[in-house]
Design a protein around this motif. Structure first.
Motif, mmCIF file in Angstrom:
data_model
loop_
_atom_site.group_PDB
_atom_site.id
_atom_site.type_symbol
_atom_site.label_atom_id
_atom_site.label_comp_id
_atom_site.label_asym_id
_atom_site.label_seq_id
_atom_site.Cartn_x
_atom_site.Cartn_y
_atom_site.Cartn_z
ATOM 1 N N ARG A 40 0.835 -1.202 0.000
ATOM 2 C CA ARG A 40 0.000 0.000 0.000
ATOM 3 C C ARG A 40 0.871 1.253 0.000
ATOM 4 N N LEU A 41 2.019 1.185 0.677
ATOM 5 C CA LEU A 41 2.950 2.312 0.676
ATOM 6 C C LEU A 41 3.374 2.665 -0.749
ATOM 7 N N VAL A 42 3.679 1.638 -1.540
ATOM 8 C CA VAL A 42 4.096 1.849 -2.929
ATOM 9 C C VAL A 42 2.967 2.484 -3.738
ATOM 10 N N GLU A 43 1.765 1.985 -3.565
ATOM 11 C CA GLU A 43 0.622 2.512 -4.314
ATOM 12 C C GLU A 43 0.355 3.979 -3.956
ATOM 13 N N LYS A 44 0.412 4.263 -2.653
ATOM 14 C CA LYS A 44 0.191 5.642 -2.206
ATOM 15 C C LYS A 44 1.298 6.566 -2.709
ATOM 16 N N PHE A 45 2.511 6.038 -2.722
ATOM 17 C CA PHE A 45 3.658 6.830 -3.156
ATOM 18 C C PHE A 45 3.521 7.236 -4.614
#
Length: 381
Positions: A40-45
């Motif tokens: 999710r961190l990657v997607e939000k980033f």
């Protein structure tokens, strides 16, 4: 507030760098920092990167890359950084340099080299700035053998003239490889090209020489530095302090410590650590304890390394009151240390039949708010 709502707010205010925009970027950053699910961190980033002001915040990218690298999620690092290439920022050398540096810090040298090679396709000029970033990426990726190849090959191929930063990076690589004579020889090469080695140049080599028991060679270099009107700074003195400690000449280190203060140089944590390390190695508990407390009086914060050096020694010498003080200070400062270090204190307290105090430390390991330490209370003999 949900992440999508935070992002929407940021986009609505992105045209003007006003306080609301800054608050929105801060909110996005906070949300990313708190995100524990790395996917999710990657997607939000990637979504946040659509916002220009977000793309200018290097520390946010460094933190994300560090977390993903620690988890060995290198494909996700690539996903975040490659996504940035679609933005017009990539035509600016500073932006490309950041990508090279981030890949380097993640240990992904091939990707860093790829970014460097792609720069002309994006009408992005390659100067000594990006050249130095690639050199640094070699070191950060622990590909030290590649530094010389890049230094000579790329500079000649692209007609880039290395500067002082280039040579300092090369010298650092030689020192980390243990090729100290090669590092020293670079000084002469710099001077032949009309460059003036700076404090970083000398300090890097001094660190290598003192740390590898080449005290006399280091002293000669110190003299050369002074002759060239390069003033020794706190890092120069710290290197020499560690050299004296390694030679078991810590009392001379105390004199040097006073010298640097008399010259108006403010000692730092590393200065105190060097003296503590020296007295620990010499088995002098009273002196090591004195300099630990002197560190606090000088408003220098002890680090993880300080406790790793001092705690086992204090327990070995049987000063359990001081050991308890050090253990509690670790929790107070929220330092991340190996549980084995704290377990040494617990075991020593139990052995001395100080069960209540040992139990207090075990409970502190479980109840503190930043990291759980599974300390065990051994059965009392």
């Amino acid at each position: 507030m949900s992440f999508s709502r935070i992002l929407q707010r940021a986009f609505c205010t992105s045209t003007q760098p006003n306080p609301t925009t800054r608050q929105s970027i801060k909110a996005i950053s906070t949300d990313l920092y708190k995100e524990r699910n790395l996917k999710r961190l990657v997607e939000k980033f990637k979504k946040s990167s659509e916002l220009y002001r977000f793309r200018t915040k290097t520390p946010i990218y460094e933190d994300a890359v560090r977390r993903l690298a620690a988890a060995k999620r290198f494909k996700w690092i690539e996903e975040i950084l490659e996504d940035l290439k679609k933005y017009p920022d990539f035509s600016h050398e500073g932006f490309a340099v950041r990508l090279v540096s981030l890949y380097g810090k993640a240990g992904m040298l091939e990707n860093a080299q790829k970014v460097f090679d792609e720069m002309p396709d994006k009408n992005c000029e390659r100067t000594v700035l990006s050249f130095n970033a690639l050199l640094a990426a070699c070191i950060n990726s622990k590909k030290l053998d590649k530094v010389d190849e890049v230094f000579k090959g790329v500079s000649q191929k692209l007609s880039i003239e290395p500067d002082v930063v280039s040579y300092n990076t090369m010298i650092k690589a030689f020192c980390e490889m243990g090729s100290l004579d090669s590092a020293v020889s670079m000084l002469g090469e710099m001077e032949k090209k009309g460059m003036k080695p700076d404090a970083i140049t000398y300090n890097t080599i001094l660190n290598g020489l003192y740390a590898n028991s080449r005290f006399l060679d280091a002293e000669k270099l110190w003299g050369r530095m002074v002759e060239k009107n390069v003033v020794p700074d706190v890092r120069s003195y710290n290197a020499k302090l560690l050299g004296l400690a390694a030679e078991k000449r810590t009392e001379e280190g105390v004199e040097l410590f006073e010298e640097l203060k008399n010259k108006g140089i403010k000692p730092d944590t590393f200065s105190f650590n060097a003296l503590i390390k020296g007295f620990v190695d010499e088995g002098k508990l009273e002196e090591a304890t004195k300099w630990y407390h002197e560190m606090g009086r000088s408003n220098c914060a002890p680090q993880k390394w300080t406790f790793q050096t001092l705690l086992p020694f204090v327990c070995e010498k049987g000063d359990l009151d001081f050991a308890i003080e050090l253990g509690e200070e670790i929790f107070k400062r929220r330092l991340l240390v190996d549980a084995a270090l704290l377990q040494i204190v617990v075991d020593a307290l139990v052995k001395a039949s100080r069960i209540e105090e040992a139990n207090k430390l075990v409970k502190l390991g479980k109840s503190n708010s930043y990291r759980r330490y599974n300390l065990k209370l051994p059965t009392e003999e």
